[in-house]
Every structure is written in C-alpha cells, then in structure tokens.
Scaffold this active site. Structure first.
Site, short mmCIF file in Angstrom:
data_model
loop_
_atom_site.label_atom_id
_atom_site.label_comp_id
_atom_site.label_asym_id
_atom_site.label_seq_id
_atom_site.Cartn_x
_atom_site.Cartn_y
_atom_site.Cartn_z
N THR A 185 33.45 21.91 -100.88
CA THR A 185 34.61 21.48 -99.96
C THR A 185 35.18 22.60 -99.45
OG1 THR A 185 36.35 21.42 -101.63
CG2 THR A 185 35.15 19.31 -101.22
N GLU A 330 33.80 14.48 -101.20
CA GLU A 330 33.61 13.88 -102.26
C GLU A 330 33.18 12.48 -102.26
OE1 GLU A 330 35.91 15.74 -100.95
OE2 GLU A 330 36.94 16.93 -102.42
N LYS A 439 58.40 15.45 -93.03
CA LYS A 439 59.43 14.54 -93.82
C LYS A 439 60.91 14.81 -93.18
CE LYS A 439 56.95 14.30 -97.98
NZ LYS A 439 56.27 15.18 -98.92
N TRP A 444 59.15 9.30 -92.96
CA TRP A 444 57.86 10.17 -92.71
C TRP A 444 57.43 10.09 -91.45
CZ3 TRP A 444 54.11 10.06 -97.76
CH2 TRP A 444 55.08 10.45 -98.58
P1 AMP Z 1 35.92 16.81 -95.74
O1 AMP Z 1 35.45 16.88 -97.23
O2 AMP Z 1 35.69 18.36 -95.16
O3 AMP Z 1 34.63 15.98 -94.99
O4 AMP Z 1 37.10 16.39 -95.27
C1 AMP Z 1 37.60 15.24 -95.88
C2 AMP Z 1 38.99 14.77 -95.33
O5 AMP Z 1 38.65 14.73 -93.70
C3 AMP Z 1 39.52 13.59 -95.52
O6 AMP Z 1 40.24 13.71 -96.79
C4 AMP Z 1 40.56 13.32 -94.34
O7 AMP Z 1 41.52 13.99 -94.62
C5 AMP Z 1 39.91 13.83 -93.14
N1 AMP Z 1 39.04 12.80 -92.56
C6 AMP Z 1 37.79 12.40 -92.51
N2 AMP Z 1 37.61 11.52 -91.53
C7 AMP Z 1 38.74 11.11 -90.99
C8 AMP Z 1 39.10 10.42 -90.11
N3 AMP Z 1 38.44 9.32 -89.24
N4 AMP Z 1 40.50 10.27 -89.75
C9 AMP Z 1 41.35 11.20 -90.01
N5 AMP Z 1 40.94 12.01 -91.06
C10 AMP Z 1 39.70 11.97 -91.50
#
Ligand code: AMP
Length: 542
Positions: A185, A330, A439, A444
């Site tokens: 990640t 994940e 906040k 929020w």
């Molecule tokens: P990654 O592991 O790099 O794909 O990042 C995952 C994170 O991307 C998630 O925990 C979210 O915070 C964000 N994310 C993924 N898809 C979306 C979505 N459709 N809308 C908002 N945030 C998203």
C-alpha cells in the site's frame, strides 16, 4: 457430513488455462513501450505464460519466491501475472511512482529474487542497484533488438527467455491458499505495507468482478484498464477478463486524454476503469474537441470519490453509465459498487445520480459495517457516520511479515481508516479518511463533500480541502484549488457556488489557488504534503 464434490483448488492458472482453451482468439491489445500497438490473444498469453514459468524454473524460481514487476499495463505484464502466480511464485507488482527509497525498501522487504522491468524503468533500477539486496537478475520486458545499454551486469532479455522454451508445461496444482501476488500500500506515512493475496481469494474476487452487480465484466466487453497493474492488480481486471474471455486493452505508458480516446475508439472499448484524475484528463480532451464515445457503455470510477460533475458528464453528456466503486489494496480491491437497483428505474436522472455519487453497496462476499467511538455498530440510516469496517474471503488478514501487528478485531473485522454512512438500501458513502475529517465546533465536516461541490464550480479543475486550526472552532476548512487555464474564477465565486449546496457552517473559510496539487503514487490527493505546505496558513476568519 461433508459433501461429495471434487476438491479442486481455485488457482490463478485455471483462469488463463480456461481462456486459452475457450476464448483463444479473443484479443489482448497493448500500446507497447517500444511504440506500436501490439496484438495477441488468450491462446498465446497462456502459451507464453507457460514458457515464462519454464524459464523461471530454470532460473531457480521456486514455490513462494517473490518476483517483482516494475511495468506499465501491457501484454507482457499480463503474461507475468499468470506465469509467475501459475507456477506458485508470488507476483510482486511495484509502483514506479513511489519514492526511490520506498522502492528499495519494498524490494528488500519482499526479498524479490528477480524483477521484471519495462524499458522505461531501467534507469530507475540502475540508480537503485546498490541498495537492492536479494535480486539475482533483472529481466527487461523487451526483445534483443531493444535491449538497452546498461551498466547492470545481471540484465536478462524477456523475449530471449520466453522463446527458448517450448511451452510443453502443465500448470502445477497446489493449495489454493498459496500466495499469488503481493502489493504494497502506498501509505502516506511510515513504510509501505505488503498485502499478500492468495490464489483462492483472487479467483473468488474474479467471480465477483464478473457478476452483473459487481462490475458485470463479460465476454461481450472490451475493457480498457487504465488503473495500473501495480495498483491492487488493476482492480482484478486481468484475472476477471481471463475468467470470461473479455478483450483487454492496455494503454502502456500513454495515459493522456488523446491517447486514451484514440485507443477507446479504435478498440471499441465498452468498459473503462480508472481513477477520477485520469477521467478528468480524458473528459477535458473530449470536451475541447467536441468528441463522443461511440462504443463505451460503462466506466468504473474508484480509488477516490467520483465527483458529481464527472458522473453527470459521463451519464447525461455521453450516455455512459458510471459504476462508482470503493475498495482498497487490502480488499483485493472490490468492496462496494454503485450499481442502481430495480427500484431506481423510474427515478429522475438527478435522483439516480444522487445514488451514483455514493460509493455503493457491498458485493456478495464482503460484509460491511460502521461503528462509533465505542466500537458499537451504528444504524444504517444514511445519516450516522462512523469507522468503516470490512470482513470477507478477499479481505487481508494481516500485512506481509506481520508489519503493523494484528489488524483484525476479535470478530475478524478490518478497520479501513475510512469514515462513512450506510443507508437503508445498503449504499455506503465515504465521508472522509478518518485523518482528513475536519472537526469544527464539535461537528464533523467531510473534506470529500466540500471538494466535490467545489469541483462543480465553473473554472475549477481540481480541489483539495484540509483543516486549518482555528482559535474558536478548533478546525475550519480551507479549499486549495487549481483553476482552468486563464479562468478568472475567484475565492468569492467559489464560496458563493458552495452556498447553494453546503450548510453555512460547512462553508470553507478561505480558498487559495495553486498551479497544481500534490498526488500520491496512486493518484490520490497527498493531503499530508498540503498540511505541511499550509501549516503556517492563517485563515482570514481567525
Ligand atoms: P488504495 O489502497 O491505495 O487503493 O487506497 C484505498 C483508499 O482509497 C480507501 O481506503 C479510500 O480512502 C480511498 N477510496 C477508494 N475508492 C474510493 C471511492 N470510490 N471514494 C472515496 N474514496 C475511495
């Protein structure tokens, strides 16, 4: 009593063996790094993946060895996906946009034995070679004619390795829980952590991608995977496409609007998947040149929230359905998809888009809940928001080598770090990352909401919202925006625009304009950098 059913393992190799046999002629089209468009098909990818497995076997690669890739989306990368995982080794996709020190860290942490490299990234490897501890060789993804001059002494040529083999190889059978791929990640703090997928989880995830209410991938599709193969396995599309024999179209290094549009039209793309920033560039090109999509029916938008204005442009402007999807590295990554339900058929397009802007409903296999500060589950009323937790057969159970400790609670739930609501129909809406929420006076404010609304303001191309300390309210929102070229939009215009949709207390205190916003290696807004850059900013309201 156990059922009397054959216990055949769910293996990655079975996907490519299936499409090689049953969809042999279906094409995989790539914009190659060397230049021209390259065409192959599932029969050849299966054969060459087998040859690759034979070659890697001769190089001493064994079950469980990690094999890195630093590469664009293309047919050789797809052959590596199946060849490496098919032989029982672990395909470790490396994001080339990470900082060089992070790349060195993850190659060493993963203990990659060999690394496949696209021509573009050979200089990157050359610069890092002193720091890579276990790598026995670098396999350049090209033919002899294009092999680069290099001072690396352990360079191998991909085509030479593959061509030396006969492909007379039966995919080995092993435990379906065997690891198949590894993706770190791109955490914005601390070292990246590795998510280790299993053959079983990846095959189950592929079934889900192929369901109608998943991404609905089928043999009738021509899929443009703009989402990189180094980002959560291109959202599982290469595997799912092999499961149903869908045509794959891979953009290589050219992800600009004109190149993508040309590929979509030439290859009759029906389904395209990518992050909002990519679609922003594509839609910009389409608008400037007054173009239309002639074959595209659906687009999957995920990775960050799909702004309402983008969804409207696709749906209302082009008749392209948007599947807003949420997931994480994940979660393999599919967690929720924003497909509409039967009951939404008669709603107005505006009401349907009110649903499309949400991140969607869980797909079968994933369980989802939100909890409050006390850890208790919150109601699914579309109003209460809390920590989003997931559980399921393709959700991580812990990071590679135990980094980060236990990540599951006692009932097996994984805390995503996202904050959201779930409505009575099961549609989840992300309101923020838990660390990005603003906040203000005990309430929020969702930075994502304000960003989305700001993007609807004429003249704004991109916007990020961060919290700035405030003496009275604790924190207040600041919009940091990029203007359209030569546009005269002002701070007051943006705030006036937001007044029509946001409550007074949610309105940003200030708007500042910058030439560009910082992004993470996976294209998300890099808010840690913005918080650092604006740490001394004083709000005019303070
Ligand atoms: P990654 O592991 O790099 O794909 O990042 C995952 C994170 O991307 C998630 O925990 C979210 O915070 C964000 N994310 C993924 N898809 C979306 C979505 N459709 N809308 C908002 N945030 C998203």
């Amino acid at each position: 009593m156990l059922g009397l059913i054959q216990d055949r393992p769910l293996l990655i190799s079975s996907l490519i063996e299936y499409s090689g046999l049953n969809h042999g002629d279906v094409e995989i089209v790539s914009r190659s790094v060397e230049g021209p468009i390259h065409r192959t098909n599932y029969r050849n990818v299966n054969l060459r993946a087998k040859k690759l497995a034979q070659a890697l076997g001769k190089l001493g690669v064994e079950l469980g060895d990690r094999i890195g890739t630093i590469a664009w989306n293309g047919y050789r990368h797809m052959e590596i996906y199946f060849g490496v995982s098919g032989m029982g080794a672990v395909c470790h996709t490396i994001n080339p946009r990470l900082f060089p020190e992070q790349i060195a860290y993850i190659v060493n942490h993963a203990e990659d034995k060999y690394i496949f490299v696209d021509l573009t990234f050979v200089p990157l490897i050359e610069a890092l070679k002193e720091h890579l501890q276990n790598v026995k060789g670098f396999i350049v993804m090209t033919d002899e004619a294009h092999m680069p001059e290099s001072d690396l002494d352990n360079l191998l040529c991909y085509e030479t390795l593959v061509e030396a083999e006969d492909g007379d190889y039966a995919w080995p059978q092993f435990d379906e829980m065997t690891a198949c791929s590894l993706c770190y990640t791109s955490g914005t703090t601390g070292n990246p952590k590795g998510v280790l997928y299993a053959n079983r989880s990846t095959v189950l995830h592929s079934f889900c991608v192929c369901t109608n209410d998943g991404l609905g991938v089928s043999n009738r599709d021509s899929i443009l995977a703009v989402v990189p193969m180094f980002h959560a396995n291109a959202w599982g599309l290469p595997y799912a496409a092999a499961m149903c024999g869908a045509k794959m179209v891979m953009p290589g290094a050219a992800m600009d609007g004109p190149s993508l549009y040309e590929l979509m039209e030439a290859e009759e793309v029906t389904l395209a998947a990518g992050v909002p920033t990519i679609w922003m560039m594509l839609l910009g090109h389409v608008k400037e040149n007054n173009l239309k999509f002639s074959t595209m029916k659906r687009t999957v938008i995920g990775g960050s929230a799909a702004p309402r204005s983008m969804i409207e442009t696709f749906v209302d402007g082009h008749g392209v359905e948007v599947i807003h999807a949420w997931g994480m590295t994940e979660t393999s990554p599919l967690g929720t998809t924003g497909n509409l339900l039967k009951k939404h058929e008669n709603l107005s397009e505006k009401e349907r888009t009110d649903i499309r802007v949400k991140q969607g409903r869980v797909v079968f296999g994933v369980e989802l809940k939100i909890t409050g500060d006390d850890g208790e589950e919150l109601p699914r009323d579309g109003v209460a928001f809390g920590d989003l937790k997931v559980r399921g057969p393709w959700i991580t159970s812990g990071y590679f080598k135990g980094e980060g400790g236990d990540v599951l609670d006692e009932d097996g739930w994984f805390t995503t770090g996202d904050v959201g609501t779930i409505d009575p129909d099961g549609y989840m809406q992300i309101t923020d990352r838990s660390k990005d929420v603003i906040k203000s006076g005990g309430e929020w404010i969702s930075s994502i909401d304000v960003e989305n609304e700001a993007l609807g303001c004429p003249g704004i191309v991109e916007a990020a919202v961060i919290a700035i300390p405030h003496p009275k309210w604790d924190e207040r929102p600041l919009v940091i925006a990029v203007k359209e070229k030569d546009h005269s939009v002002t701070r007051d215009d943006v705030i006036k625009h937001l007044e029509s949709t946001l409550a007074k207390w949610q309105l940003p205190d200030d708007v500042v304009f910058v030439d560009e916003l910082p992004h993470t290696a996976t294209g998300k807004l890099l808010k840690t950098k913005l918080r650092e850059d604006f740490k001394d900013y004083t709000l005019t309201t303070a």
